[in-house]
Design a protein around this motif. Structure first.
Motif, PDB file in Angstrom:
ATOM      1  N   GLN A 117      36.713   4.437 -12.679  1.00  0.00           N
ATOM      2  CA  GLN A 117      36.977   2.889 -12.448  1.00  0.00           C
ATOM      3  C   GLN A 117      36.056   2.432 -11.032  1.00  0.00           C
ATOM      4  OE1 GLN A 117      38.517   0.811  -9.959  1.00  0.00           O
ATOM      5  NE2 GLN A 117      39.453   2.634  -8.964  1.00  0.00           N
TER       6      GLN A 117
ATOM      7  N   ASP B 102      33.491  -3.783 -10.365  1.00  0.00           N
ATOM      8  CA  ASP B 102      34.442  -4.804 -10.922  1.00  0.00           C
ATOM      9  C   ASP B 102      34.398  -4.993 -12.436  1.00  0.00           C
ATOM     10  OD1 ASP B 102      35.932  -6.636  -8.961  1.00  0.00           O
ATOM     11  OD2 ASP B 102      33.848  -6.751  -8.290  1.00  0.00           O
TER      12      ASP B 102
ATOM     13  N   VAL C 246      34.732  -6.434 -15.890  1.00  0.00           N
ATOM     14  CA  VAL C 246      34.819  -7.779 -16.220  1.00  0.00           C
ATOM     15  C   VAL C 246      35.065  -7.669 -17.873  1.00  0.00           C
ATOM     16  CG1 VAL C 246      33.527  -8.768 -14.384  1.00  0.00           C
ATOM     17  CG2 VAL C 246      32.302  -7.787 -16.434  1.00  0.00           C
ATOM     18  N   TYR C 247      35.021  -6.750 -18.564  1.00  0.00           N
ATOM     19  CA  TYR C 247      35.230  -6.873 -19.876  1.00  0.00           C
ATOM     20  C   TYR C 247      35.542  -5.392 -20.754  1.00  0.00           C
ATOM     21  CZ  TYR C 247      34.144  -7.901 -24.943  1.00  0.00           C
ATOM     22  OH  TYR C 247      34.401  -7.913 -26.398  1.00  0.00           O
TER      23      TYR C 247
ATOM     24  N   GLU D 244      32.995  -2.600 -19.169  1.00  0.00           N
ATOM     25  CA  GLU D 244      31.837  -3.482 -18.860  1.00  0.00           C
ATOM     26  C   GLU D 244      32.073  -3.902 -17.474  1.00  0.00           C
ATOM     27  OE1 GLU D 244      29.824  -5.854 -21.620  1.00  0.00           O
ATOM     28  OE2 GLU D 244      29.104  -7.291 -19.857  1.00  0.00           O
ATOM     29  N   SER D 245      31.321  -3.726 -16.409  1.00  0.00           N
ATOM     30  CA  SER D 245      31.372  -4.107 -14.938  1.00  0.00           C
ATOM     31  C   SER D 245      30.209  -4.999 -14.645  1.00  0.00           C
ATOM     32  CB  SER D 245      31.371  -3.011 -13.983  1.00  0.00           C
ATOM     33  OG  SER D 245      30.023  -2.446 -14.111  1.00  0.00           O
TER      34      SER D 245
ATOM     35  N   GLN E 247      42.247  -7.474 -22.490  1.00  0.00           N
ATOM     36  CA  GLN E 247      41.402  -8.790 -22.841  1.00  0.00           C
ATOM     37  C   GLN E 247      41.310  -9.881 -22.045  1.00  0.00           C
ATOM     38  OE1 GLN E 247      39.156  -8.076 -25.392  1.00  0.00           O
ATOM     39  NE2 GLN E 247      39.889  -7.214 -27.141  1.00  0.00           N
TER      40      GLN E 247
ATOM     41  N   ARG F  12      43.012  -9.284 -19.104  1.00  0.00           N
ATOM     42  CA  ARG F  12      42.799  -8.880 -17.511  1.00  0.00           C
ATOM     43  C   ARG F  12      42.076  -7.705 -17.513  1.00  0.00           C
ATOM     44  NH1 ARG F  12      48.673  -8.703 -15.146  1.00  0.00           N
ATOM     45  NH2 ARG F  12      47.382  -8.191 -13.379  1.00  0.00           N
TER      46      ARG F  12
ATOM     47  N   ASN G 213      40.841  -1.435 -12.762  1.00  0.00           N
ATOM     48  CA  ASN G 213      40.315  -1.228 -11.370  1.00  0.00           C
ATOM     49  C   ASN G 213      41.559  -1.140 -10.495  1.00  0.00           C
ATOM     50  OD1 ASN G 213      37.661  -3.377 -11.698  1.00  0.00           O
ATOM     51  ND2 ASN G 213      37.408  -1.472 -11.246  1.00  0.00           N
TER      52      ASN G 213
END
Lengths: 313, 141
Positions: free
Chosen positions: B38, B43, B45-46, B73-74, B97, B99, B104
């Protein structure tokens, strides 16, 4: 369904360059922060959040070592970023000689986030060999005050852009759609501001309502709003690469936003969804992969034309 | 808890060299990505989750689609998540989905990705390593 303006925009796109670039900066084009996780402004949309996962290079010697190490491990370029000082620029003054040394030693492509740098610093960056400047472009004074909290105006952005264009080979304005807490305020004006300057590309971002920031929970602009702005840009900048950048929401509405951008004639999307790549092919575009930030020129060293390389890295 | 530099490596879990962790409850294996993974992603994001009922194979050096559990996906990257064990997906963490940042903030707890019913547990566990060995592996990267 595409709107009339989108149909015009897409026909311009097809006529000029029927290539769609899927851009993947990782792992060849990492992001570095010269201020670590620190930002004096802590703007309402970010609060320093996005600095946390950048590679921290808060001294020239660390930047030098990090870049040499990255170059030895297949990196081709870096996005040099960092937090803003109280005047609204990334304090790159102490890093000029190091950037020049890294350029000499490695040839890494330098894409530098500048903010509202003064003309003297823009010149120094150019002399150091910076290849590209990425600069936020805000088209409404009230947004500058409300989001960044500084007493600067759109004129300052215009002057910075002009200074950068006179000093650095490629200058790429970034327009964040919905920056004013999710509302569209100065985005169309920002397009007008960019039209007067010799820019290399234009990047569109979409506000992310980031957790633990002032804008957590705000509504982001809808996909048609994003599409409308990009279509307008396509009509006004027929030959300049238009890109949908990495800073955009990826959960709800993500695919629809990317499809709206495609219909509006966007040239590149950073980390697009698989659905978007399939849609681009169906629309008659030739899909290629760029292993760099989305505004970096599509030169051989960053390009994979092999189709199987479009899968995630 | 073992530490490898700044990264947490909890005891009692099995680890793959592709940076996934496994927590066993009988034949049921809860899977996620490690603190190291992580951190390298940035970050998140998905998160693309696998479908319940999907059959997956244990990851090997020659990676194939059948070994993929999904993708994380970051901001600037998308990385496949490989299955540390063969089996059938029984449950997924739908909270991701909404959060995705839980990957992370809580990679070993709230950021779990799925539970799979392992089909060749005894044989395949030999390919995984414990916390101490994984920490050593990280130090060499």
């Amino acid at each position: 369904m595409a709107t009339k303006i989108q149909r015009r925009a897409f026909s311009i796109k097809l006529k000029h360059d029927p290539t769609f670039w899927a851009c993947y900066p990782h792992p060849r084009f990492p992001t570095l922060s010269i201020t670590g996780g620190e930002c004096v402004l802590n703007c309402k949309h970010c609060g320093g959040h996005y600095l946390k996962h950048m590679l921290s290079c808060s001294s020239p010697s660390v930047l030098f070592r990090t870049c040499l190490n990255l170059a030895a491990n297949s990196a081709r370029g870096v996005l040099l970023s960092g937090g803003y000082n109280e005047e609204g620029w990334v304090p790159l003054e102490g890093f000029i000689d190091t950037i020049a040394s890294v350029k000499r030693e490695t040839g890494l492509f330098f894409n530098v986030h500048t903010g509202l740098v003064p003309p003297s610093l823009a010149k120094e960056l150019g002399k150091a060999g910076v290849d590209m400047a990425s600069v936020d472009l805000i088209g409404a004074n009230e947004t500058i005050e409300h989001v960044l909290g500084i007493q600067r105006t759109t004129k300052d952005y215009e002057q910075t852009l002009k200074a950068l264009v006179g000093s650095i080979p490629r200058v790429v304005p970034h327009i964040c759609i919905g920056l004013h807490g999710g509302q569209v305020k100065g985005e169309f004006r920002a397009l007008e501001m960019a039209a007067d300057i010799d820019i290399a590309a234009l990047v569109f971002l979409v506000l992310i309502p980031t957790k633990d920031t002032a804008f957590e929970g705000v509504e982001t602009p809808t996909p048609p709003v994003v599409g409308e702005l990009i279509a307008e840009a396509r009509l006004n900048f027929p030959e300049i690469p238009l890109t949908l950048g990495c800073m955009r929401p990826r959960s709800e509405g993500r695919i629809e936003t990317e499809l709206q951008a495609l219909k509006s004639g966007v040239d590149r999307i950073e980390v697009p969804s698989a659905e978007t790549i399939r849609a681009a092919e169906k629309m008659g575009l030739e899909v290629k992969r760029l292993n760099a930030c989305c505004a970096v020129p599509a030169e051989d060293e960053f390009v994979s034309s092999v189709k199987q390389n479009l899968s995630p890295s | 808890m073992v530490k490898a530099g700044n990264y947490d490596v909890p005891d009692g879990l099995y680890y793959s060299r592709e940076h996934e962790w496994v927590k066993l409850d009988g034949k049921l294996a809860r899977v996620g990505v490690t603190d190291y993974a992580q951190n390298k992603l940035g970050d998140v994001v998905y998160v693309e989750l696998p479908e319940v009922g999907k059959q997956v194979k244990q990851v090997t050096e020659q990676k194939t689609k059948e070994m993929e559990l999904g993708a994380v996906e970051s901001i600037k990257a998308v990385s496949a998540v490989y299955s540390p064990l063969s089996g059938t997906i029984k449950e997924t963490n739908a909270v991701l989905q909404e959060r995705p940042e839980l990957i992370n903030t809580s990679p070993y707890n709230e950021g779990w990705i799925c539970v799979l019913d392992a089909s060749a547990l005894e044989a395949e566990l030999k390919q995984l390593i414990d916390a101490k060995a994984y920490a050593e592996y990280l130090k060499k990267l």
